[in-house]
Design a protein around this motif. Structure first.
Motif, PDB file in Angstrom:
ATOM      1  N   TYR A  59       0.853  -1.186   0.000  1.00 23.51           N
ATOM      2  CA  TYR A  59       0.000   0.000   0.000  1.00 23.51           C
ATOM      3  C   TYR A  59       0.890   1.237   0.000  1.00 23.51           C
ATOM      4  CZ  TYR A  59      -3.853  -3.078   1.427  1.00 23.51           C
ATOM      5  OH  TYR A  59      -4.802  -4.066   1.485  1.00 23.51           O
ATOM      6  N   PRO A  90      -4.160   4.713   3.258  1.00 25.05           N
ATOM      7  CA  PRO A  90      -3.374   3.854   2.358  1.00 25.05           C
ATOM      8  C   PRO A  90      -4.166   3.489   1.115  1.00 25.05           C
ATOM      9  CG  PRO A  90      -3.267   3.058   4.630  1.00 25.05           C
ATOM     10  CD  PRO A  90      -4.344   4.106   4.588  1.00 25.05           C
ATOM     11  N   PHE A 122      -4.147   0.714  -2.156  1.00 27.02           N
ATOM     12  CA  PHE A 122      -3.660  -0.602  -2.550  1.00 27.02           C
ATOM     13  C   PHE A 122      -2.863  -0.516  -3.842  1.00 27.02           C
ATOM     14  CE2 PHE A 122      -3.524  -5.052  -3.073  1.00 27.02           C
ATOM     15  CZ  PHE A 122      -3.960  -5.376  -4.344  1.00 27.02           C
ATOM     16  N   GLN A 178      -0.953  -7.151  -4.848  1.00 22.74           N
ATOM     17  CA  GLN A 178      -0.889  -8.270  -3.908  1.00 22.74           C
ATOM     18  C   GLN A 178      -0.196  -9.460  -4.577  1.00 22.74           C
ATOM     19  OE1 GLN A 178      -4.376 -11.019  -2.790  1.00 22.74           O
ATOM     20  NE2 GLN A 178      -4.269  -9.601  -1.060  1.00 22.74           N
ATOM     21  N   GLN A 219      -3.489  -9.453  -7.648  1.00 25.74           N
ATOM     22  CA  GLN A 219      -4.381  -8.320  -7.887  1.00 25.74           C
ATOM     23  C   GLN A 219      -3.537  -7.064  -7.956  1.00 25.74           C
ATOM     24  OE1 GLN A 219      -8.314  -7.988  -5.959  1.00 25.74           O
ATOM     25  NE2 GLN A 219      -7.486  -9.507  -4.561  1.00 25.74           N
ATOM     26  N   GLN A 254      -5.464  -8.499   7.666  1.00 26.67           N
ATOM     27  CA  GLN A 254      -4.091  -8.272   7.267  1.00 26.67           C
ATOM     28  C   GLN A 254      -3.314  -7.631   8.419  1.00 26.67           C
ATOM     29  OE1 GLN A 254      -3.597  -6.500   3.342  1.00 26.67           O
ATOM     30  NE2 GLN A 254      -5.684  -7.125   2.821  1.00 26.67           N
ATOM     31  N   GLU A 289     -13.143  -4.617   3.097  1.00 23.66           N
ATOM     32  CA  GLU A 289     -12.562  -5.673   2.282  1.00 23.66           C
ATOM     33  C   GLU A 289     -13.714  -6.295   1.507  1.00 23.66           C
ATOM     34  OE1 GLU A 289      -9.394  -8.520   3.810  1.00 23.66           O
ATOM     35  OE2 GLU A 289     -11.148  -9.823   3.675  1.00 23.66           O
ATOM     36  N   TYR A 315     -12.168 -10.934  -2.081  1.00 21.17           N
ATOM     37  CA  TYR A 315     -10.829 -10.393  -2.272  1.00 21.17           C
ATOM     38  C   TYR A 315     -10.234 -10.077  -0.902  1.00 21.17           C
ATOM     39  CZ  TYR A 315     -12.426  -9.742  -7.025  1.00 21.17           C
ATOM     40  OH  TYR A 315     -12.925  -9.953  -8.277  1.00 21.17           O
ATOM     41  N   SER A 316      -8.936 -10.121  -0.807  1.00 20.61           N
ATOM     42  CA  SER A 316      -8.308  -9.798   0.471  1.00 20.61           C
ATOM     43  C   SER A 316      -7.497  -8.533   0.334  1.00 20.61           C
ATOM     44  CB  SER A 316      -7.436 -10.956   0.946  1.00 20.61           C
ATOM     45  OG  SER A 316      -6.496 -11.310  -0.039  1.00 20.61           O
ATOM     46  N   THR A 317      -8.092  -7.501  -0.258  1.00 25.84           N
ATOM     47  CA  THR A 317      -7.442  -6.201  -0.333  1.00 25.84           C
ATOM     48  C   THR A 317      -8.340  -5.186   0.347  1.00 25.84           C
ATOM     49  OG1 THR A 317      -8.456  -5.633  -2.441  1.00 25.84           O
ATOM     50  CG2 THR A 317      -6.364  -6.803  -2.524  1.00 25.84           C
ATOM     51  N   LEU A 318      -7.754  -4.172   0.923  1.00 21.51           N
ATOM     52  CA  LEU A 318      -8.466  -3.203   1.733  1.00 21.51           C
ATOM     53  C   LEU A 318      -8.625  -1.875   1.005  1.00 21.51           C
ATOM     54  CD1 LEU A 318      -6.627  -3.945   5.081  1.00 21.51           C
ATOM     55  CD2 LEU A 318      -9.052  -4.381   4.628  1.00 21.51           C
ATOM     56  N   PHE A 343      -9.438   1.980   2.082  1.00 21.05           N
ATOM     57  CA  PHE A 343      -9.415   2.789   3.294  1.00 21.05           C
ATOM     58  C   PHE A 343     -10.099   4.137   3.097  1.00 21.05           C
ATOM     59  CE2 PHE A 343      -6.552   0.628   6.214  1.00 21.05           C
ATOM     60  CZ  PHE A 343      -5.865  -0.255   5.393  1.00 21.05           C
TER      61      PHE A 343
END
Lengths: 114, 112
Positions: free
Chosen positions: A35, A43, A45, A48, A56, A103, B93, B97-100, B102
């Motif tokens: 991030y 933050p 992204f 990943q 991703q 995470q 999230e 998917y495992s992305t954040l 914010f």
């Protein structure tokens, strides 16, 4: 049990240079996300990595690239640095074994571009 | 796309005051919701989470309830301490998917 570790802590570069940031995930974690946190912002992204592949990607140009190694550690590379790349770069890790696990973040690398 | 909106700060409170930091979200599907806290010079620490509607996450006296009908996840604490001074981030999230994603963060300043 070590958490997520990042190196270096701080880095100063000039425009046009290239930089590599490193991340070791928390023990037992196999997925690493990167991030970018600009000053005063949340933050964002970047990408990943899982099983050594980019799984991703966020809305970042190709100047941002990465790599994951067999031991799950990861690198973030940024080419042709711009002033706007100055930010805190955060690495986060998680495990693919268990669903819905949060995470865990490292303390980040502060990158300053002159 | 997915997005998170938080109230702007700084929020300035006296010790033992009640805290509310508003957070609303836009997402497709059924996201998981999180609050993270960032102390000066440090990374993000998970404060609490909720994975489905009406779930309440809680930790260290902080609470937040996943409200699907209002797409909100407001953070509350009954009595803040000076040590709670930090920046608080609401995040989601997306399902699968495992992305954040914010919000921009809300700075909390607590004075003695």
């Amino acid at each position: 049990d070590a958490g997520v570790t990042q190196s270096p802590t701080h880095l100063i570069k000039t425009r046009g240079q290239q930089v590599t940031l490193r991340c070791s995930p928390k023990s037992g974690h196999d997925t690493v996300s990167w991030y970018q946190q600009a000053l005063g912002q949340g933050p964002q992204f970047i990408f990943q990595y899982y099983e050594e592949e980019e799984r991703q990607r966020g809305n970042f140009p190709d100047r941002f690239s990465g790599h994951q190694f067999p031991n799950y550690s990861s690198e973030l590379n940024v080419n042709a640095l711009l002033l706007g790349d100055s930010a805190l770069y955060l690495c986060a890790s998680s495990s693919s074994d268990w669903g819905n696990q949060p995470q865990h973040f490292g303390d980040g690398t502060r990158l300053s571009i002159l | 796309g997915d997005s998170v909106t938080q109230m702007e700060g700084p929020v300035t409170l006296s010790e033992e005051a009640f805290l509310t930091i508003n957070c609303t979200y836009t997402a497709t599907g059924y996201p998981s919701l999180f609050w993270y806290v960032q102390y000066p010079g440090e990374g993000l620490q998970l404060l609490l989470k909720a994975t489905k509607a009406d779930d309440k996450g809680s930790n260290k006296g902080f609470e937040a309830t996943y409200r699907k009908e209002t797409t909100s996840f407001h953070l509350e604490k009954g009595s803040v301490q000076v040590s709670d001074s930090a920046v608080y981030f609401c995040a989601l999230e997306a399902s699968g998917y495992s992305t954040l994603t914010f919000g921009k963060g809300t700075m909390l300043l607590v004075s003695p």
